[in-house]
Scaffold this motif. Sequence first.
Motif, mmCIF file in Angstrom:
data_model
loop_
_atom_site.group_PDB
_atom_site.id
_atom_site.type_symbol
_atom_site.label_atom_id
_atom_site.label_comp_id
_atom_site.label_asym_id
_atom_site.label_seq_id
_atom_site.Cartn_x
_atom_site.Cartn_y
_atom_site.Cartn_z
ATOM 1 N N HIS A 9 0.840 -1.200 0.000
ATOM 2 C CA HIS A 9 0.000 0.000 0.000
ATOM 3 C C HIS A 9 0.875 1.249 0.000
ATOM 4 C CE1 HIS A 9 -3.779 -2.094 0.414
ATOM 5 N NE2 HIS A 9 -3.332 -2.759 1.469
ATOM 6 N N PRO A 10 1.576 1.530 -1.100
ATOM 7 C CA PRO A 10 2.481 2.689 -1.137
ATOM 8 C C PRO A 10 1.780 4.017 -0.899
ATOM 9 C CG PRO A 10 2.190 1.740 -3.325
ATOM 10 C CD PRO A 10 1.604 0.768 -2.355
ATOM 11 N N GLU A 11 0.483 4.085 -1.238
ATOM 12 C CA GLU A 11 -0.245 5.344 -1.079
ATOM 13 C C GLU A 11 -0.355 5.764 0.391
ATOM 14 O OE1 GLU A 11 -3.103 1.905 -1.107
ATOM 15 O OE2 GLU A 11 -1.439 2.569 -2.366
ATOM 16 N N LEU A 13 1.939 5.913 2.445
ATOM 17 C CA LEU A 13 3.169 6.566 2.874
ATOM 18 C C LEU A 13 3.436 7.872 2.140
ATOM 19 C CD1 LEU A 13 5.360 3.355 3.097
ATOM 20 C CD2 LEU A 13 4.517 4.713 5.012
ATOM 21 N N GLU A 14 2.531 8.273 1.266
ATOM 22 C CA GLU A 14 2.762 9.480 0.470
ATOM 23 C C GLU A 14 2.780 10.733 1.344
ATOM 24 O OE1 GLU A 14 -0.166 9.514 -2.562
ATOM 25 O OE2 GLU A 14 0.672 7.791 -3.653
ATOM 26 N N SER A 15 1.793 10.913 2.189
ATOM 27 C CA SER A 15 1.700 12.137 2.983
ATOM 28 C C SER A 15 2.771 12.260 4.062
ATOM 29 C CB SER A 15 0.310 12.245 3.623
ATOM 30 O OG SER A 15 0.211 13.402 4.419
ATOM 31 N N PRO A 16 3.049 11.208 4.869
ATOM 32 C CA PRO A 16 4.015 11.376 5.952
ATOM 33 C C PRO A 16 5.395 11.824 5.507
ATOM 34 C CG PRO A 16 2.778 9.335 6.239
ATOM 35 C CD PRO A 16 2.424 9.872 4.894
ATOM 36 N N PHE A 17 5.782 11.483 4.289
ATOM 37 C CA PHE A 17 7.134 11.786 3.827
ATOM 38 C C PHE A 17 7.210 13.029 2.947
ATOM 39 C CE2 PHE A 17 7.765 6.930 4.065
ATOM 40 C CZ PHE A 17 7.926 7.019 5.449
ATOM 41 N N ASN A 18 6.111 13.758 2.834
ATOM 42 C CA ASN A 18 6.100 14.935 1.975
ATOM 43 C C ASN A 18 5.772 16.210 2.729
ATOM 44 O OD1 ASN A 18 6.753 13.881 -0.670
ATOM 45 N ND2 ASN A 18 4.827 12.759 -0.551
ATOM 46 N N HIS A 19 6.053 16.209 4.020
ATOM 47 C CA HIS A 19 5.787 17.379 4.835
ATOM 48 C C HIS A 19 6.861 17.517 5.913
ATOM 49 C CE1 HIS A 19 1.765 17.932 3.093
ATOM 50 N NE2 HIS A 19 1.660 16.617 3.146
ATOM 51 N N ILE A 35 9.957 4.156 -2.183
ATOM 52 C CA ILE A 35 8.876 3.233 -1.811
ATOM 53 C C ILE A 35 8.637 2.253 -2.955
ATOM 54 C CG2 ILE A 35 6.454 3.048 -1.141
ATOM 55 C CD1 ILE A 35 6.701 5.915 -0.028
ATOM 56 N N HIS A 36 8.630 0.981 -2.632
ATOM 57 C CA HIS A 36 8.467 -0.076 -3.629
ATOM 58 C C HIS A 36 7.145 -0.810 -3.394
ATOM 59 C CE1 HIS A 36 12.805 0.259 -4.648
ATOM 60 N NE2 HIS A 36 12.913 0.521 -3.356
ATOM 61 N N ASN A 37 6.380 -0.972 -4.453
ATOM 62 C CA ASN A 37 5.145 -1.740 -4.386
ATOM 63 C C ASN A 37 5.486 -3.220 -4.595
ATOM 64 O OD1 ASN A 37 2.617 -2.922 -4.654
ATOM 65 N ND2 ASN A 37 1.776 -1.203 -5.816
ATOM 66 N N ILE A 38 5.285 -4.013 -3.570
ATOM 67 C CA ILE A 38 5.648 -5.432 -3.635
ATOM 68 C C ILE A 38 4.897 -6.139 -4.762
ATOM 69 C CG2 ILE A 38 5.632 -7.626 -2.357
ATOM 70 C CD1 ILE A 38 5.972 -5.984 0.214
ATOM 71 N N ARG A 39 3.719 -5.650 -5.094
ATOM 72 C CA ARG A 39 2.946 -6.285 -6.176
ATOM 73 C C ARG A 39 3.687 -6.216 -7.512
ATOM 74 N NH1 ARG A 39 -2.043 -7.657 -4.493
ATOM 75 N NH2 ARG A 39 -2.876 -6.532 -2.685
ATOM 76 N N ASP A 40 4.546 -5.245 -7.670
ATOM 77 C CA ASP A 40 5.309 -5.131 -8.925
ATOM 78 C C ASP A 40 6.273 -6.299 -9.107
ATOM 79 O OD1 ASP A 40 4.039 -2.745 -9.453
ATOM 80 O OD2 ASP A 40 5.657 -1.493 -8.647
ATOM 81 N N ASN A 106 22.308 2.849 4.177
ATOM 82 C CA ASN A 106 21.177 2.255 3.459
ATOM 83 C C ASN A 106 20.448 1.255 4.346
ATOM 84 O OD1 ASN A 106 22.026 3.443 0.844
ATOM 85 N ND2 ASN A 106 23.699 1.976 0.996
ATOM 86 N N ILE A 107 19.125 1.405 4.435
ATOM 87 C CA ILE A 107 18.321 0.428 5.156
ATOM 88 C C ILE A 107 17.072 0.097 4.343
ATOM 89 C CG2 ILE A 107 19.138 1.116 7.445
ATOM 90 C CD1 ILE A 107 16.522 2.588 7.878
ATOM 91 N N ILE A 108 16.582 -1.108 4.536
ATOM 92 C CA ILE A 108 15.316 -1.551 3.949
ATOM 93 C C ILE A 108 14.322 -1.731 5.089
ATOM 94 C CG2 ILE A 108 14.132 -3.491 2.834
ATOM 95 C CD1 ILE A 108 16.669 -3.970 1.203
ATOM 96 N N ILE A 109 13.092 -1.292 4.874
ATOM 97 C CA ILE A 109 12.018 -1.535 5.836
ATOM 98 C C ILE A 109 10.908 -2.290 5.115
ATOM 99 C CG2 ILE A 109 10.344 -0.537 7.423
ATOM 100 C CD1 ILE A 109 12.113 1.891 7.713
ATOM 101 N N LEU A 110 10.586 -3.452 5.615
ATOM 102 C CA LEU A 110 9.539 -4.297 5.041
ATOM 103 C C LEU A 110 8.266 -4.153 5.872
ATOM 104 C CD1 LEU A 110 8.374 -6.583 3.269
ATOM 105 C CD2 LEU A 110 9.551 -8.216 4.792
ATOM 106 N N CYS A 111 7.180 -3.775 5.207
ATOM 107 C CA CYS A 111 5.886 -3.628 5.874
ATOM 108 C C CYS A 111 5.047 -4.882 5.659
ATOM 109 C CB CYS A 111 5.129 -2.429 5.306
ATOM 110 S SG CYS A 111 6.008 -0.859 5.434
#
Length: 225
Positions: A9-11, A13-19, A35-40, A106-111
């Motif tokens: 659900h990349p959407e 995370l759009e707001s928290p990182f743009n303010h 942000i990576h969409n796992i579905r891709d 560099n870090i990866i965070i998996l949701c």
Amino acid sequence: MRIDILTIHPELLESPFNHSIIKRAKQKGLVEIVIHNIRDYSTDKHKSVDDYAFGGDAGMVMMCDPIFRCIEKLKAERHYDEVIYVTPDGKTLKQGISNRLATFENIIILCGHYKGVDHRIREHLVTLEISIGDYVLSGGELAAAVIVDSVVRIVPGVISDETSALTDSFQDGLLAPPVYTRPAVYNGWEVPAVLLSGNFKEISKWQEDQALSRTKLLRPDLLND
């Protein structure tokens, strides 16, 4: 610093990182958040990322393959200091963890989502599991946003007055002392006289005493850590 976040659900995370502070950190080029969409990374026509749990338990489980493909692609491009999975049964996020993560490149965070991810991902790819509290969220996105905010704000150069971040609660194992601003008297409520004295030695002692007394009253557990 680069932070890659894997989510379905990349959407979210759009707001928290743009303010605010994170936005300014990105604009300064101090932090890159991707942000990576796992579905891709799903290989079937339905872009499936979950399946039924073995053993007959209720709920769906995120599959290994799309997550593996995404992480392996990223690791082929650069070295990662940590691959983080946000989960209620992880290590509780504390300031010390955020301080350490802020030193990395560099870090990866998996949701996670649904009932979580296939445990083999946790066993073989994840290097650190973090919880933001003893409760369950619908997914790991909000927890990831909390982790990113706690880390990015202390990356050198992000906050113009770096001493401000260093005096926050928990940096020294104590809660922060009370803070006040103008006017010195409002509605009959007065600012402690010591803060208006100009005696920085006395002010520092007052702040230390207040931090200790507030911690004893509100969070005595911190004094036992």
